[in-house]
Motif scaffolding. Structure first.
Motif, PDB file in Angstrom:
ATOM      1  N   ARG A 128       0.840  -1.198   0.000  1.00  0.00           N
ATOM      2  CA  ARG A 128       0.000   0.000   0.000  1.00  0.00           C
ATOM      3  C   ARG A 128       0.877   1.250   0.000  1.00  0.00           C
ATOM      4  N   PRO A 129       0.356   2.360  -0.527  1.00  0.00           N
ATOM      5  CA  PRO A 129       1.146   3.593  -0.504  1.00  0.00           C
ATOM      6  C   PRO A 129       1.346   4.083   0.933  1.00  0.00           C
ATOM      7  N   VAL A 130       2.464   4.698   1.168  1.00  0.00           N
ATOM      8  CA  VAL A 130       2.816   5.183   2.491  1.00  0.00           C
ATOM      9  C   VAL A 130       2.869   6.698   2.450  1.00  0.00           C
ATOM     10  N   LEU A 131       2.304   7.334   3.456  1.00  0.00           N
ATOM     11  CA  LEU A 131       2.358   8.791   3.558  1.00  0.00           C
ATOM     12  C   LEU A 131       3.740   9.162   4.066  1.00  0.00           C
ATOM     13  N   LYS A 132       4.487   9.937   3.291  1.00  0.00           N
ATOM     14  CA  LYS A 132       5.830  10.355   3.672  1.00  0.00           C
ATOM     15  C   LYS A 132       5.812  11.831   4.021  1.00  0.00           C
ATOM     16  N   VAL A 133       6.442  12.161   5.135  1.00  0.00           N
ATOM     17  CA  VAL A 133       6.518  13.543   5.584  1.00  0.00           C
ATOM     18  C   VAL A 133       7.984  13.930   5.647  1.00  0.00           C
ATOM     19  N   ARG A 134       8.337  15.017   4.957  1.00  0.00           N
ATOM     20  CA  ARG A 134       9.706  15.526   5.003  1.00  0.00           C
ATOM     21  C   ARG A 134       9.802  16.585   6.093  1.00  0.00           C
ATOM     22  N   TYR A 135      11.013  16.858   6.538  1.00  0.00           N
ATOM     23  CA  TYR A 135      11.235  17.868   7.565  1.00  0.00           C
ATOM     24  C   TYR A 135      10.721  19.224   7.094  1.00  0.00           C
ATOM     25  N   THR A 136      10.860  19.475   5.798  1.00  0.00           N
ATOM     26  CA  THR A 136      10.415  20.770   5.260  1.00  0.00           C
ATOM     27  C   THR A 136       8.893  20.882   5.244  1.00  0.00           C
ATOM     28  N   ASP A 137       8.165  19.763   5.374  1.00  0.00           N
ATOM     29  CA  ASP A 137       6.708  19.800   5.420  1.00  0.00           C
ATOM     30  C   ASP A 137       6.187  20.281   6.771  1.00  0.00           C
ATOM     31  N   LEU A 138       7.029  20.196   7.794  1.00  0.00           N
ATOM     32  CA  LEU A 138       6.605  20.591   9.136  1.00  0.00           C
ATOM     33  C   LEU A 138       6.581  22.106   9.243  1.00  0.00           C
ATOM     34  N   PRO A 139       5.605  22.651   9.971  1.00  0.00           N
ATOM     35  CA  PRO A 139       5.540  24.107  10.091  1.00  0.00           C
ATOM     36  C   PRO A 139       6.668  24.632  10.981  1.00  0.00           C
ATOM     37  N   ALA A 140       7.113  25.834  10.677  1.00  0.00           N
ATOM     38  CA  ALA A 140       8.129  26.470  11.509  1.00  0.00           C
ATOM     39  C   ALA A 140       7.500  26.856  12.841  1.00  0.00           C
ATOM     40  N   PRO A 141       8.255  26.745  13.937  1.00  0.00           N
ATOM     41  CA  PRO A 141       7.679  27.118  15.232  1.00  0.00           C
ATOM     42  C   PRO A 141       7.364  28.606  15.270  1.00  0.00           C
ATOM     43  N   SER A 142       6.287  28.936  15.968  1.00  0.00           N
ATOM     44  CA  SER A 142       5.896  30.342  16.059  1.00  0.00           C
ATOM     45  C   SER A 142       6.777  31.046  17.085  1.00  0.00           C
ATOM     46  N   ALA A 143       6.702  32.360  17.101  1.00  0.00           N
ATOM     47  CA  ALA A 143       7.532  33.165  17.999  1.00  0.00           C
ATOM     48  C   ALA A 143       7.227  32.883  19.465  1.00  0.00           C
ATOM     49  N   ASN A 144       5.970  32.590  19.803  1.00  0.00           N
ATOM     50  CA  ASN A 144       5.609  32.346  21.203  1.00  0.00           C
ATOM     51  C   ASN A 144       5.685  30.865  21.585  1.00  0.00           C
ATOM     52  N   GLY A 145       6.152  30.014  20.685  1.00  0.00           N
ATOM     53  CA  GLY A 145       6.333  28.603  20.996  1.00  0.00           C
ATOM     54  C   GLY A 145       5.121  27.735  20.725  1.00  0.00           C
ATOM     55  N   GLY A 146       3.980  28.315  20.439  1.00  0.00           N
ATOM     56  CA  GLY A 146       2.770  27.545  20.161  1.00  0.00           C
ATOM     57  C   GLY A 146       2.737  27.077  18.718  1.00  0.00           C
ATOM     58  N   PRO A 147       1.867  26.129  18.422  1.00  0.00           N
ATOM     59  CA  PRO A 147       1.783  25.652  17.040  1.00  0.00           C
ATOM     60  C   PRO A 147       1.175  26.708  16.128  1.00  0.00           C
ATOM     61  N   SER A 148       1.705  26.800  14.930  1.00  0.00           N
ATOM     62  CA  SER A 148       1.152  27.749  13.959  1.00  0.00           C
ATOM     63  C   SER A 148       0.615  26.974  12.767  1.00  0.00           C
ATOM     64  N   PRO A 149      -0.692  27.078  12.526  1.00  0.00           N
ATOM     65  CA  PRO A 149      -1.245  26.368  11.372  1.00  0.00           C
ATOM     66  C   PRO A 149      -0.695  26.979  10.085  1.00  0.00           C
TER      67      PRO A 149
ATOM     68  N   ALA B 147      -0.032  26.448   5.663  1.00  0.00           N
ATOM     69  CA  ALA B 147      -0.631  25.877   4.452  1.00  0.00           C
ATOM     70  C   ALA B 147      -0.166  24.430   4.258  1.00  0.00           C
ATOM     71  N   GLN B 148       1.098  24.147   4.594  1.00  0.00           N
ATOM     72  CA  GLN B 148       1.607  22.788   4.454  1.00  0.00           C
ATOM     73  C   GLN B 148       0.888  21.844   5.404  1.00  0.00           C
ATOM     74  N   ASN B 149       0.650  22.299   6.614  1.00  0.00           N
ATOM     75  CA  ASN B 149      -0.048  21.494   7.608  1.00  0.00           C
ATOM     76  C   ASN B 149      -1.467  21.188   7.140  1.00  0.00           C
ATOM     77  N   ARG B 150      -2.153  22.190   6.635  1.00  0.00           N
ATOM     78  CA  ARG B 150      -3.513  21.993   6.125  1.00  0.00           C
ATOM     79  C   ARG B 150      -3.508  21.036   4.932  1.00  0.00           C
ATOM     80  N   ARG B 151      -2.491  21.162   4.060  1.00  0.00           N
ATOM     81  CA  ARG B 151      -2.401  20.292   2.898  1.00  0.00           C
ATOM     82  C   ARG B 151      -2.177  18.831   3.322  1.00  0.00           C
ATOM     83  N   LEU B 152      -1.322  18.606   4.332  1.00  0.00           N
ATOM     84  CA  LEU B 152      -1.088  17.250   4.814  1.00  0.00           C
ATOM     85  C   LEU B 152      -2.348  16.653   5.444  1.00  0.00           C
TER      86      LEU B 152
END
Length: 141
Positions: A84-105, A107-112
């Motif tokens: 079966r196909p496997v979902l592959k995630v590259r490091y560049t697909d991960l969102p950059a951390p926000s300035a306050n340390g919280g998660p920032s949504p 476009a890449q995150n939404r696309r995944l």
């Protein structure tokens, strides 16, 4: 009922595929495939087109293609390997951390997430049930 009144039997391609999947004997040598897997030449392989089970050596002996009449596929996979196909995630697909340390949504995150939803929508009800059941069991080593 005499012979004229009985409906004719039609064998479809799916009937042949199902029969091939149920057979545990190699169509070349006639031996049971599961019993003879000691060497690399006797590893069980499956035709990608009709799902017929072979020994690797028997597949090679048949000219590197399926021996089932009408199939003739030259592609196979090793029995037991997940194809079966496997979902592959590259490091560049991960969102950059926000300035306050919280998660920032991003476009890449939404696309995944949309890709994950699309894969779930393409699953059959049976596959969804087993995925859910395995997620509920969660065996921890």
């Amino acid at each position: 009922m005499d012979a004229q009144e009985q409906p004719s039997i039609r064998i479809t391609a799916s009937d042949i595929t199902e029969a091939n999947q149920l057979s545990l004997s190699c169509p070349i040598c006639g031996n049971a495939v599961e019993e003879h897997t000691d060497g690399a030449a006797l590893v069980p392989v499956i035709c990608d087109k009709c799902d017929t089970l072979y020994h690797k050596a028997c597949w090679d002996r048949s000219g590197g293609k399926c021996a089932v009449l009408g199939c003739g596929s030259d592609k196979f996979h090793v029995h037991g390997q997940d194809t079966r196909p496997v979902l592959k995630v590259r490091y560049t697909d991960l969102p950059a951390p926000s300035a306050n340390g919280g998660p920032s949504p991003s476009a890449q995150n939404r696309r995944l997430k949309e890709e994950q939803r699309r894969q779930v929508r393409n699953m059959t009800l049976f596959e969804r049930f087993w995925r859910w059941l395995l997620d509920q069991i969660k065996i921890n080593p």
